[in-house]
Scaffold this motif. Structure first.
Motif, PDB file in Angstrom:
ATOM      1  N   THR A  64       1.116  -1.170   0.123  1.00  0.00           N
ATOM      2  CA  THR A  64      -0.044  -0.191   0.062  1.00  0.00           C
ATOM      3  C   THR A  64       0.463   0.923   0.072  1.00  0.00           C
ATOM      4  OG1 THR A  64      -1.934  -1.072   1.084  1.00  0.00           O
ATOM      5  CG2 THR A  64      -1.298   0.785   1.148  1.00  0.00           C
ATOM      6  N   TYR A  65       1.811   0.962   1.125  1.00  0.00           N
ATOM      7  CA  TYR A  65       2.321   2.115   1.139  1.00  0.00           C
ATOM      8  C   TYR A  65       3.645   2.735  -0.864  1.00  0.00           C
ATOM      9  CZ  TYR A  65       2.449   2.193   6.559  1.00  0.00           C
ATOM     10  OH  TYR A  65       1.757   1.881   7.141  1.00  0.00           O
ATOM     11  N   LEU A  66       4.306   2.064  -1.218  1.00  0.00           N
ATOM     12  CA  LEU A  66       4.659   1.548  -2.448  1.00  0.00           C
ATOM     13  C   LEU A  66       3.449   1.782  -3.173  1.00  0.00           C
ATOM     14  CD1 LEU A  66       6.596  -1.529  -2.177  1.00  0.00           C
ATOM     15  CD2 LEU A  66       7.809   1.297  -2.853  1.00  0.00           C
ATOM     16  N   LEU A  67       2.782   2.064  -3.336  1.00  0.00           N
ATOM     17  CA  LEU A  67       1.331   1.918  -4.468  1.00  0.00           C
ATOM     18  C   LEU A  67       0.958   3.446  -3.682  1.00  0.00           C
ATOM     19  CD1 LEU A  67      -0.641   1.521  -6.662  1.00  0.00           C
ATOM     20  CD2 LEU A  67      -2.346   1.061  -4.248  1.00  0.00           C
ATOM     21  N   ASP A  72       0.777   9.356  -5.523  1.00  0.00           N
ATOM     22  CA  ASP A  72       0.727  10.230  -4.606  1.00  0.00           C
ATOM     23  C   ASP A  72       2.127  11.104  -4.386  1.00  0.00           C
ATOM     24  OD1 ASP A  72      -1.636  10.465  -5.001  1.00  0.00           O
ATOM     25  OD2 ASP A  72      -2.612   9.737  -2.978  1.00  0.00           O
ATOM     26  N   GLY A  73       3.175   9.983  -4.152  1.00  0.00           N
ATOM     27  CA  GLY A  73       4.225  10.927  -4.206  1.00  0.00           C
ATOM     28  C   GLY A  73       4.992  10.227  -2.382  1.00  0.00           C
ATOM     29  N   GLU A  74       6.155  10.266  -2.041  1.00  0.00           N
ATOM     30  CA  GLU A  74       6.713   9.882  -1.231  1.00  0.00           C
ATOM     31  C   GLU A  74       6.366  10.570   0.142  1.00  0.00           C
ATOM     32  OE1 GLU A  74       9.194   7.715  -1.097  1.00  0.00           O
ATOM     33  OE2 GLU A  74       9.196   7.203  -2.890  1.00  0.00           O
ATOM     34  N   GLU A  75       6.122  11.665   0.067  1.00  0.00           N
ATOM     35  CA  GLU A  75       5.622  12.684   0.850  1.00  0.00           C
ATOM     36  C   GLU A  75       3.725  11.944   1.173  1.00  0.00           C
ATOM     37  OE1 GLU A  75       3.854  17.400   1.843  1.00  0.00           O
ATOM     38  OE2 GLU A  75       4.494  16.607  -0.338  1.00  0.00           O
ATOM     39  N   TRP A  76       3.536  11.546   0.780  1.00  0.00           N
ATOM     40  CA  TRP A  76       1.449  11.479   1.176  1.00  0.00           C
ATOM     41  C   TRP A  76       2.233  10.173   1.767  1.00  0.00           C
ATOM     42  CZ3 TRP A  76      -2.133  13.751   2.384  1.00  0.00           C
ATOM     43  CH2 TRP A  76      -1.897  15.675   1.208  1.00  0.00           C
ATOM     44  N   ALA A  77       2.713   9.106   0.617  1.00  0.00           N
ATOM     45  CA  ALA A  77       3.104   8.268   1.287  1.00  0.00           C
ATOM     46  C   ALA A  77       3.809   7.379   2.719  1.00  0.00           C
ATOM     47  CB  ALA A  77       3.841   6.866   0.953  1.00  0.00           C
ATOM     48  N   ASP A  78       4.830   8.829   3.486  1.00  0.00           N
ATOM     49  CA  ASP A  78       5.800   8.897   4.020  1.00  0.00           C
ATOM     50  C   ASP A  78       4.826   9.419   5.398  1.00  0.00           C
ATOM     51  OD1 ASP A  78       8.415   7.944   3.534  1.00  0.00           O
ATOM     52  OD2 ASP A  78       8.730  10.087   3.185  1.00  0.00           O
ATOM     53  N   LYS A  79       3.778  10.595   4.941  1.00  0.00           N
ATOM     54  CA  LYS A  79       2.017  10.741   6.079  1.00  0.00           C
ATOM     55  C   LYS A  79       1.725   9.344   6.046  1.00  0.00           C
ATOM     56  CE  LYS A  79       1.767  15.283   4.672  1.00  0.00           C
ATOM     57  NZ  LYS A  79       0.891  16.459   3.846  1.00  0.00           N
ATOM     58  N   LEU A  80       1.537   8.960   5.252  1.00  0.00           N
ATOM     59  CA  LEU A  80       0.414   7.563   5.629  1.00  0.00           C
ATOM     60  C   LEU A  80       0.773   6.847   6.856  1.00  0.00           C
ATOM     61  CD1 LEU A  80      -1.999   5.527   5.243  1.00  0.00           C
ATOM     62  CD2 LEU A  80      -1.248   4.449   3.273  1.00  0.00           C
TER      63      LEU A  80
END
Length: 95
Positions: A64-67, A72-80
């Motif tokens: 999910t993080y990779l998707l 949406d970009g690395e920033e949103w993956a880090d926030k999640l």
């Protein structure tokens, strides 16, 4: 007329050895099925042969993080990732 498996096998050969062997193989097969059913009785427990559900959940989260990072970009993956780790810590504190 339909006949059972044992009767069909016993009519094919009148020798006692073949009859005993066929009954033994059928009984051995059913006992093997019983052992498999016992092993699969609780697949989500803590035994060595059970599914590793925690590893499956981690794999789903990483996918999910990779998707999210791809879309949406690395920033949103880090926030999640940060938000999920905060929720996990809160749940652990409650227990």
């Amino acid at each position: 007329e339909e006949e059972t498996t044992i009767m069909t096998i016993s009519t094919l050969s009148s020798r006692i050895f073949c009859n005993c062997l066929s009954v033994f193989l059928l009984a051995f097969g059913f006992m093997g099925l019983e052992l498999v059913a016992i092993e699969l009785d609780d697949p989500f427990g803590d035994d060595n042969n059970d599914f590793d559900t925690l590893a499956f959940a981690r794999m789903v989260f990483e996918d999910t993080y990779l998707l999210v990072a791809e879309v949406d970009g690395e920033e949103w993956a880090d926030k999640l990732r940060h938000r999920m780790s905060c929720k996990r810590h809160k749940l652990q504190q409650k227990q």
